[in-house]
Write an enzyme that holds these catalytic residues in place. Structure first.
Site, PDB file in Angstrom:
ATOM      1  N   HIS A  80      26.322  15.488  22.449  1.00 40.13           N
ATOM      2  CA  HIS A  80      25.340  15.831  23.479  1.00 40.13           C
ATOM      3  C   HIS A  80      24.534  14.575  23.787  1.00 40.13           C
ATOM      4  CE1 HIS A  80      25.191  20.372  22.312  1.00 40.13           C
ATOM      5  NE2 HIS A  80      25.819  20.241  23.469  1.00 40.13           N
ATOM      6  N   ASN A  91      20.156  23.744  24.563  1.00 40.20           N
ATOM      7  CA  ASN A  91      21.474  23.925  25.178  1.00 40.20           C
ATOM      8  C   ASN A  91      21.561  25.136  26.096  1.00 40.20           C
ATOM      9  OD1 ASN A  91      22.549  22.801  22.052  1.00 40.20           O
ATOM     10  ND2 ASN A  91      22.813  21.646  23.935  1.00 40.20           N
ATOM     11  N   CYS A 141      16.613  19.178  20.214  1.00 37.45           N
ATOM     12  CA  CYS A 141      17.527  20.261  20.592  1.00 37.45           C
ATOM     13  C   CYS A 141      17.057  21.621  20.080  1.00 37.45           C
ATOM     14  CB  CYS A 141      18.974  19.966  20.240  1.00 37.45           C
ATOM     15  SG  CYS A 141      19.282  19.553  18.557  1.00 37.45           S
ATOM     16  N   ASP A 145      21.385  14.291  24.199  1.00 34.30           N
ATOM     17  CA  ASP A 145      20.105  14.197  23.484  1.00 34.30           C
ATOM     18  C   ASP A 145      20.230  13.641  22.061  1.00 34.30           C
ATOM     19  OD1 ASP A 145      21.142  16.336  22.054  1.00 34.30           O
ATOM     20  OD2 ASP A 145      19.686  17.801  22.758  1.00 34.30           O
TER      21      ASP A 145
END
Ligand code: ARG
Length: 298
Positions: A178, A76, A274, A180
């Site tokens: 998100h 991120n 992530c 991902d």
């Protein structure tokens, strides 16, 4: 030439789950045994690091910062391509303190020559890094999400900074907060994705650009295992413990899963992808060995 993926991780020493900014986060569960959970997180992190090294990655580990538990999710922190880093703007105050820390880190990488340009998006132009913006080396474009975390306005900034096409992918739910979490590029060009996470328009963008046989649908169960949040290196996929269904489908397509128990990080809504940030992606990279061989002899 060094073609090993270079991956940034952040040390989990300051990781915890005390607030709740996505529906997967379980502060009450963490609070039952914070020390035990912390210990389990460190073990899981070490296993992930070994798994990444085992598939041939160069791994760099940055220190975290006390009071910023989610720094352990550096996907991120920025979007990185061609040595250029566009540093994130976080939606929630709980994570905004990470911006200055990551900015320092990337400037440091710039001064040692690992990055050539580091810029940050303007304030309030929310964008949560490679978690919401995924480079597709096969189609030569970014899949860029907006919705729960990133702003639509960030998309044109991304396109201008990298001079690349950006395909807007609006997310349809807080659960897939998100990109991902619900969308993963595999090295052979396939895309593993969870259809309910995307709006009709985003699904249309996807289907217009990707042949049906390259689209692999994930199920609700795969989503709950954070299996879509995987790191793809050649024919290997590093991920949390997955479902036998998905393991089988991937195997049929020639992929091996390298599975690590990441449950302490799933309590924060995170999986393998992530917890990483790839620093070496290049828009000039050839996607198949076949093409590379031709380039050499040309
Ligand atoms: N607790 C973190 C958050 O809500 C988890 C981030 C996981 N990152 C990701 N790219 N999916 O921001």
């Amino acid at each position: 030439m060094n073609t090993r993926p270079t991956i940034l991780l952040v040390d989990p020493r300051y990781y915890d789950v005390k607030y709740r900014i996505n529906p997967w986060m379980q502060p009450a569960l963490w609070a039952r045994d914070p020390q035990g959970m912390q210990w389990a997180a460190v073990q899981a992190f070490n296993e992930l690091k070994l798994a990444l090294q085992g598939v041939g990655c160069n791994v760099m580990v940055a220190m975290g910062t006390a009071g910023l538990p989610d720094m352990v999710f550096p996907a991120n922190a920025a979007i990185v391509l061609d040595g250029r880093a566009l540093v994130a703007r976080f939606r929630y105050p709980q994570r905004q303190g990470e911006e200055v820390e990551f900015l320092k880190l990337f400037k440091g990488l710039q001064s040692c020559g690992l990055l050539s340009a580091v810029e940050q998006l303007p304030e309030s132009c929310y964008q949560e890094g490679a978690g919401d913006c995924i480079w597709d080396a096969h189609r030569h474009l970014f899949w860029a999400a907006y919705g729960p975390r990133s702003s639509e306005a960030a998309l044109e900034r991304i396109s201008a900074f990298f001079s690349q096409e950006v395909v807007p992918m609006e997310l349809a739910s807080e659960r897939c907060y998100h990109l991902d979490v619900c969308f993963c590029l595999l090295s052979g060009g396939e895309i593993l994705y969870y259809p309910p996470a995307l709006t009709a328009k985003a699904l249309q963008h996807l289907r217009e650009r990707v042949a049906p046989d390259l689209l692999i649908e994930a199920t609700e169960d795969d989503l709950r295992h954070f299996s879509i949040n995987a790191v793809s290196v050649d024919r290997k996929l590093v991920m949390g413990k997955t479902t036998s269904r998905l393991r089988g489908i991937l195997k049929e397509r020639g992929y091996e899963t390298i599975e690590v128990d990441l449950s302490p990080f799933m309590l924060s809504g995170g999986g393998a992808y992530c917890m990483t940030l790839r620093l070496d992606r290049s828009s000039a990279a050839r996607v198949t060995p076949h093409v590379e061989a031709k380039m050499v002899t040309a």
